[in-house]
Design an enzyme around this catalytic site. Structure first.
Site, PDB file in Angstrom:
ATOM      1  N   ASN A 284      24.035 -49.098   7.680  1.00 43.58           N
ATOM      2  CA  ASN A 284      23.974 -50.557   7.684  1.00 43.58           C
ATOM      3  C   ASN A 284      23.487 -51.103   6.342  1.00 43.58           C
ATOM      4  O   ASN A 284      23.936 -52.159   5.899  1.00 43.58           O
ATOM      5  CB  ASN A 284      23.079 -51.051   8.821  1.00 43.58           C
ATOM      6  CG  ASN A 284      23.785 -51.012  10.157  1.00 43.58           C
ATOM      7  OD1 ASN A 284      24.903 -51.487  10.295  1.00 43.58           O
ATOM      8  ND2 ASN A 284      23.135 -50.426  11.155  1.00 43.58           N
TER       9      ASN A 284
ATOM     10  N   ASN B 155      16.251 -57.335  12.538  1.00 49.67           N
ATOM     11  CA  ASN B 155      16.456 -55.947  12.941  1.00 49.67           C
ATOM     12  C   ASN B 155      17.776 -55.848  13.696  1.00 49.67           C
ATOM     13  O   ASN B 155      18.254 -56.827  14.272  1.00 49.67           O
ATOM     14  CB  ASN B 155      15.312 -55.496  13.863  1.00 49.67           C
ATOM     15  CG  ASN B 155      15.445 -54.038  14.288  1.00 49.67           C
ATOM     16  OD1 ASN B 155      15.693 -53.168  13.458  1.00 49.67           O
ATOM     17  ND2 ASN B 155      15.283 -53.769  15.573  1.00 49.67           N
TER      18      ASN B 155
ATOM     19  N   HIS C 280      19.511 -53.511  16.743  1.00 51.01           N
ATOM     20  CA  HIS C 280      19.131 -52.560  17.783  1.00 51.01           C
ATOM     21  C   HIS C 280      20.379 -52.146  18.558  1.00 51.01           C
ATOM     22  O   HIS C 280      21.186 -53.003  18.941  1.00 51.01           O
ATOM     23  CB  HIS C 280      18.115 -53.201  18.735  1.00 51.01           C
ATOM     24  CG  HIS C 280      17.635 -52.267  19.803  1.00 51.01           C
ATOM     25  ND1 HIS C 280      16.799 -51.206  19.536  1.00 51.01           N
ATOM     26  CD2 HIS C 280      17.896 -52.219  21.133  1.00 51.01           C
ATOM     27  CE1 HIS C 280      16.555 -50.554  20.660  1.00 51.01           C
ATOM     28  NE2 HIS C 280      17.209 -51.146  21.646  1.00 51.01           N
TER      29      HIS C 280
ATOM     30  N   SER D 135      22.655 -55.456  19.031  1.00 52.14           N
ATOM     31  CA  SER D 135      22.098 -56.800  18.907  1.00 52.14           C
ATOM     32  C   SER D 135      21.375 -56.927  17.574  1.00 52.14           C
ATOM     33  O   SER D 135      20.589 -56.054  17.205  1.00 52.14           O
ATOM     34  CB  SER D 135      21.086 -57.080  20.030  1.00 52.14           C
ATOM     35  OG  SER D 135      21.626 -56.825  21.308  1.00 52.14           O
TER      36      SER D 135
ATOM     37  N   THR E 116       9.738 -59.899  16.179  1.00 57.58           N
ATOM     38  CA  THR E 116       8.467 -60.466  16.602  1.00 57.58           C
ATOM     39  C   THR E 116       7.515 -59.312  16.920  1.00 57.58           C
ATOM     40  O   THR E 116       7.875 -58.144  16.782  1.00 57.58           O
ATOM     41  CB  THR E 116       8.652 -61.382  17.826  1.00 57.58           C
ATOM     42  OG1 THR E 116       9.287 -60.639  18.882  1.00 57.58           O
ATOM     43  CG2 THR E 116       9.511 -62.600  17.479  1.00 57.58           C
TER      44      THR E 116
ATOM     45  N   ASP F  73      11.459 -54.777  19.877  1.00 59.08           N
ATOM     46  CA  ASP F  73      12.845 -55.161  20.213  1.00 59.08           C
ATOM     47  C   ASP F  73      12.886 -56.397  21.115  1.00 59.08           C
ATOM     48  O   ASP F  73      13.704 -56.495  22.038  1.00 59.08           O
ATOM     49  CB  ASP F  73      13.573 -53.988  20.897  1.00 59.08           C
ATOM     50  CG  ASP F  73      13.652 -52.758  20.014  1.00 59.08           C
ATOM     51  OD1 ASP F  73      13.740 -52.920  18.783  1.00 59.08           O
ATOM     52  OD2 ASP F  73      13.622 -51.636  20.546  1.00 59.08           O
TER      53      ASP F  73
ATOM     54  N   GLN G 101      30.672 -51.456  14.936  1.00 54.47           N
ATOM     55  CA  GLN G 101      30.386 -52.870  15.184  1.00 54.47           C
ATOM     56  C   GLN G 101      29.177 -53.338  14.381  1.00 54.47           C
ATOM     57  O   GLN G 101      29.161 -54.454  13.834  1.00 54.47           O
ATOM     58  CB  GLN G 101      30.146 -53.102  16.679  1.00 54.47           C
ATOM     59  CG  GLN G 101      31.337 -52.809  17.559  1.00 54.47           C
ATOM     60  CD  GLN G 101      32.536 -53.676  17.215  1.00 54.47           C
ATOM     61  OE1 GLN G 101      32.419 -54.886  17.052  1.00 54.47           O
ATOM     62  NE2 GLN G 101      33.695 -53.048  17.096  1.00 54.47           N
TER      63      GLN G 101
END
Length: 218
Positions: free
Chosen positions: A20, A113, A115, A142, A147, A151, A179
């Site tokens: 990523n 982030n 996940h 996602s 926070t 997750d 994806q």
């Protein structure tokens, strides 16, 4: 003001391969994201993501978590290293550390982030196998704001893939990663265009509060 002066500063945190990270490096280099990755930081010296950074001419920094006795001590050093680059955004790209509440509070609304599940399902690890074991018909990934709870930040965007019969977790993971490489640069772009913010623990895109599952193009 020059175009370069308008670019946001991004610091990316990685622990492993950095696929990523590479997608975001490519998008920045192609001008798709109005930002510059000013540093890549890893808790593991052997993380291949560091080599990706060096290849792209990005400073690569190691803050080895095994050198610190407590999570808080590590996070203080990580915070000190990140602060040197004065980032507008921190991107977690496979950073396999649970961050302390104090650390997260320093970057409220500035940390994203990705996940590998359709949150709020399957927080934590082994998400692909858990989705298969549960008999789910679809899985995915996602992108969310970070926070203090694991997750648990507001979701910005999700992408779904079907779970095929007799598919194993490794095959499913590979399809989800495809994806992820499309989703993450898009969300980072939105943030760097000042279109995406977090306010009162909610995600807003273009001033519109996003639903629990994030943005959906209907």
């Amino acid at each position: 003001m020059s175009d370069a002066a308008k670019l946001k500063s991004i610091v990316v945190l990685v622990s492993g391969n950095g696929s990523n990270l590479q997608a975001i490096i490519d998008a920045c280099e192609q001008g798709k994201i109005p930002a510059k990755i000013t540093a890549v930081i890893s808790n593991k010296a052997q993380a291949y993501g560091l080599q990706r950074a060096k290849t792209a001419g990005i400073p690569a920094v190691v803050v080895d978590h095994t050198a610190y006795l407590t999570r808080e001590a590590y996070d203080q050093q990580l915070l000190a290293q990140i602060s040197k680059f004065a980032p507008d955004l921190i991107v977690l790209a496979g950073f396999m550390r649970i961050l302390s509440h104090e650390f997260v509070e320093n970057f409220q609304g500035q940390m994203l982030n990705i996940h590998p599940s359709l949150l709020p399902k399957y927080k934590g690890l082994h998400t692909h196998q858990r989705a298969i074991d549960a008999g789910d018909q679809e899985h995915g990934a996602s992108v969310h704001f970070v926070t203090a709870d694991l997750d648990d930040g507001p979701v910005v965007l999700q992408s779904k893939v079907p779970i095929f019969e007799n598919q194993d977790a490794e095959e499913l993971a590979e399809r989800v990663i495809v994806q992820e490489r499309q989703m993450y640069p898009l969300v980072v772009k939105w943030f760097c265009q000042d279109r995406l913010i977090m306010l009162n623990n909610k995600a807003f895109l273009d001033g519109i509060e996003l639903e629990e599952q994030g943005y959906a193009a209907n």
